[in-house]
Design a protein around this motif. Structure first.
Motif, PDB file in Angstrom:
ATOM      1  N   ALA A  94      28.963  50.523  -3.077  1.00 57.34           N
ATOM      2  CA  ALA A  94      28.724  50.247  -4.490  1.00 57.34           C
ATOM      3  C   ALA A  94      28.666  51.513  -5.323  1.00 57.34           C
ATOM      4  O   ALA A  94      28.910  51.471  -6.531  1.00 57.34           O
ATOM      5  CB  ALA A  94      27.425  49.451  -4.648  1.00 57.34           C
ATOM      6  N   THR A  95      28.326  52.654  -4.723  1.00 62.26           N
ATOM      7  CA  THR A  95      28.217  53.905  -5.472  1.00 62.26           C
ATOM      8  C   THR A  95      29.223  54.944  -4.974  1.00 62.26           C
ATOM      9  O   THR A  95      29.033  56.132  -5.206  1.00 62.26           O
ATOM     10  CB  THR A  95      26.798  54.478  -5.348  1.00 62.26           C
ATOM     11  N   ARG A  96      30.252  54.505  -4.339  1.00 58.73           N
ATOM     12  CA  ARG A  96      31.268  55.434  -3.829  1.00 58.73           C
ATOM     13  C   ARG A  96      32.103  55.958  -5.000  1.00 58.73           C
ATOM     14  O   ARG A  96      32.777  55.198  -5.691  1.00 58.73           O
ATOM     15  CB  ARG A  96      32.168  54.731  -2.813  1.00 58.73           C
ATOM     16  N   THR A  97      32.079  57.256  -5.216  1.00 54.96           N
ATOM     17  CA  THR A  97      32.856  57.893  -6.273  1.00 54.96           C
ATOM     18  C   THR A  97      34.055  58.629  -5.675  1.00 54.96           C
ATOM     19  O   THR A  97      34.187  58.738  -4.456  1.00 54.96           O
ATOM     20  CB  THR A  97      31.988  58.885  -7.068  1.00 54.96           C
ATOM     21  N   ILE A  98      34.911  59.146  -6.551  1.00 56.67           N
ATOM     22  CA  ILE A  98      36.115  59.819  -6.055  1.00 56.67           C
ATOM     23  C   ILE A  98      35.754  61.076  -5.271  1.00 56.67           C
ATOM     24  O   ILE A  98      36.321  61.338  -4.206  1.00 56.67           O
ATOM     25  CB  ILE A  98      37.050  60.177  -7.231  1.00 56.67           C
ATOM     26  N   VAL A  99      34.813  61.845  -5.785  1.00 63.45           N
ATOM     27  CA  VAL A  99      34.440  63.077  -5.091  1.00 63.45           C
ATOM     28  C   VAL A  99      33.786  62.752  -3.755  1.00 63.45           C
ATOM     29  O   VAL A  99      34.025  63.444  -2.754  1.00 63.45           O
ATOM     30  CB  VAL A  99      33.515  63.938  -5.972  1.00 63.45           C
ATOM     31  N   TYR A 100      32.972  61.707  -3.720  1.00 65.11           N
ATOM     32  CA  TYR A 100      32.395  61.297  -2.433  1.00 65.11           C
ATOM     33  C   TYR A 100      33.498  60.834  -1.492  1.00 65.11           C
ATOM     34  O   TYR A 100      33.436  61.094  -0.284  1.00 65.11           O
ATOM     35  CB  TYR A 100      31.368  60.188  -2.628  1.00 65.11           C
ATOM     36  N   HIS A 101      34.507  60.160  -2.005  1.00 63.48           N
ATOM     37  CA  HIS A 101      35.644  59.739  -1.180  1.00 63.48           C
ATOM     38  C   HIS A 101      36.378  60.952  -0.618  1.00 63.48           C
ATOM     39  O   HIS A 101      36.766  60.959   0.559  1.00 63.48           O
ATOM     40  CB  HIS A 101      36.583  58.880  -2.035  1.00 63.48           C
ATOM     41  N   ILE A 102      36.558  61.964  -1.446  1.00 61.04           N
ATOM     42  CA  ILE A 102      37.201  63.203  -0.973  1.00 61.04           C
ATOM     43  C   ILE A 102      36.364  63.856   0.112  1.00 61.04           C
ATOM     44  O   ILE A 102      36.900  64.299   1.147  1.00 61.04           O
ATOM     45  CB  ILE A 102      37.405  64.165  -2.164  1.00 61.04           C
ATOM     46  N   TYR A 103      35.055  63.921  -0.100  1.00 63.26           N
ATOM     47  CA  TYR A 103      34.157  64.497   0.903  1.00 63.26           C
ATOM     48  C   TYR A 103      34.184  63.697   2.202  1.00 63.26           C
ATOM     49  O   TYR A 103      34.232  64.269   3.298  1.00 63.26           O
ATOM     50  CB  TYR A 103      32.738  64.545   0.333  1.00 63.26           C
ATOM     51  N   ASP A 104      34.170  62.383   2.102  1.00 68.05           N
ATOM     52  CA  ASP A 104      34.151  61.536   3.293  1.00 68.05           C
ATOM     53  C   ASP A 104      35.425  61.708   4.113  1.00 68.05           C
ATOM     54  O   ASP A 104      35.384  61.778   5.347  1.00 68.05           O
ATOM     55  CB  ASP A 104      33.971  60.079   2.875  1.00 68.05           C
TER      56      ASP A 104
END
Length: 319
Positions: A265-275
């Protein structure tokens, strides 16, 4: 210095003294050399920490590499796979939703608070209180809010005792997790916008305000017809910076909600890049997602600059 006559106009002109050009070139070279010395550390830092990673991410966006095996070129496969990845689509939608919520609400509250503070003769304490979250570590801010937003946290306990409502798990509910991130982001960034808007309000000429009052302008008209148009260039600047900052939301999400929250629910683009990069060691798709974020930021910024002519009023007519 000798005087010679021009063959065309017949007017005397000054001829440079012998060696004058050499002396001028010498001090210019000396100043240029000192200039290079002073900007050298900044240029080296920008090259190492900005330019090299940027070029590296562009290279990796077209390659497959996990950090250990040999790098192989895959062309646009990373971009195609990311365009078909539902997690990236979810990340983009969450990020845009965060930006659309935090930017208007945050700037709106900041303008109102700045107008209220302008009327106070002593505002130092209030400015310190509003600006404190800006200079506080984002990790510390997120951890404090995490304790407040838990099901047994301070906020839920206060609401339960005051209104008799059962405690709400703000961070565990997919419908409220993103709202919690927006609340923390607005609270943490409001102080900087208040300072900027307060400076803009104080820069408005008092004669303009007095003239409007003499013409019978009330408080609402004075705010909406006079202050807001004169403040519009600063609002535009703050909105551009706020949108770019919202698109880069990461640390609040990383600390506030574990693993991008319930059901991403709180997944952002930068978090996606980090993941992708540091969670799965898929540096190629991670870099492709970073390039997509760059393009998205450029498009949104270009749109803002395109529509700013309709609502931004410059005193000198410059745009």
């Amino acid at each position: 210095m000798t005087i010679v006559r021009s063959s065309t106009a017949g007017q005397p002109r000054l001829a440079p003294a012998p060696g004058g050009l050499r002396k001028e070139a010498a001090w210019r070279r000396r100043d240029r050399r000192w200039g290079y010395i002073f900007i050298g550390p900044q240029v080296i830092g920008m090259a190492i920490f900005v330019l090299v990673p940027f070029v590296g991410s562009l290279v990796l966006a077209f390659a497959s590499w996990d950090g250990l095996t040999e790098l192989t070129w895959v062309g646009f496969d990373n971009f195609i796979s990311q365009a078909q990845d539902p997690l990236l689509i979810r990340s983009i939608l969450n990020t845009l939703l965060i930006a659309l919520i935090t930017v208007p609400i945050g700037l709106g509250f900041s303008v109102v608070i700045a107008v209220a503070l302008e009327k106070l003769k002593t505002r130092t304490l209030y400015l310190v209180l509003f600006f404190a979250p800006v200079v506080t570590s984002t990790v510390a801010v997120a951890m404090i809010w995490q304790q407040m937003l838990r099901a047994d946290g301070v906020l839920s306990s206060v609401v339960w005792k005051a209104f008799g409502i059962s405690p709400t798990d703000w961070l565990g509910d997919p419908r409220l997790a993103l709202v919690s991130v927006c609340i923390v982001s607005i609270w943490a960034s409001m102080g900087l916008n208040v300072i900027i808007f307060l400076a803009g309000l104080q820069n408005i000429s008092p004669s303009v305000i007095e003239a409007a009052k003499l013409d019978g302008a009330g408080a609402f008209t004075l705010f909406w017809r006079i202050r807001m148009p004169l403040l519009s260039p600063i609002i535009f600047f703050s909105s551009v910076i706020a949108f770019i900052s919202s698109l880069q939301t990461f640390d609040v999400v990383f600390v506030l909600t574990a693993n991008a929250g319930p059901d991403n629910a709180t997944r952002t683009i930068v978090y996606h890049i980090y993941d992708l990069g540091f969670g799965r060691f898929e540096f190629g798709p991670s870099s492709a997602a970073a390039v997509i974020l760059l393009l998205l930021t450029l498009v949104i910024t270009a749109v803002q600059f395109g529509v700013q002519k309709k609502f931004v009023h410059y005193e000198d007519g410059a745009e």
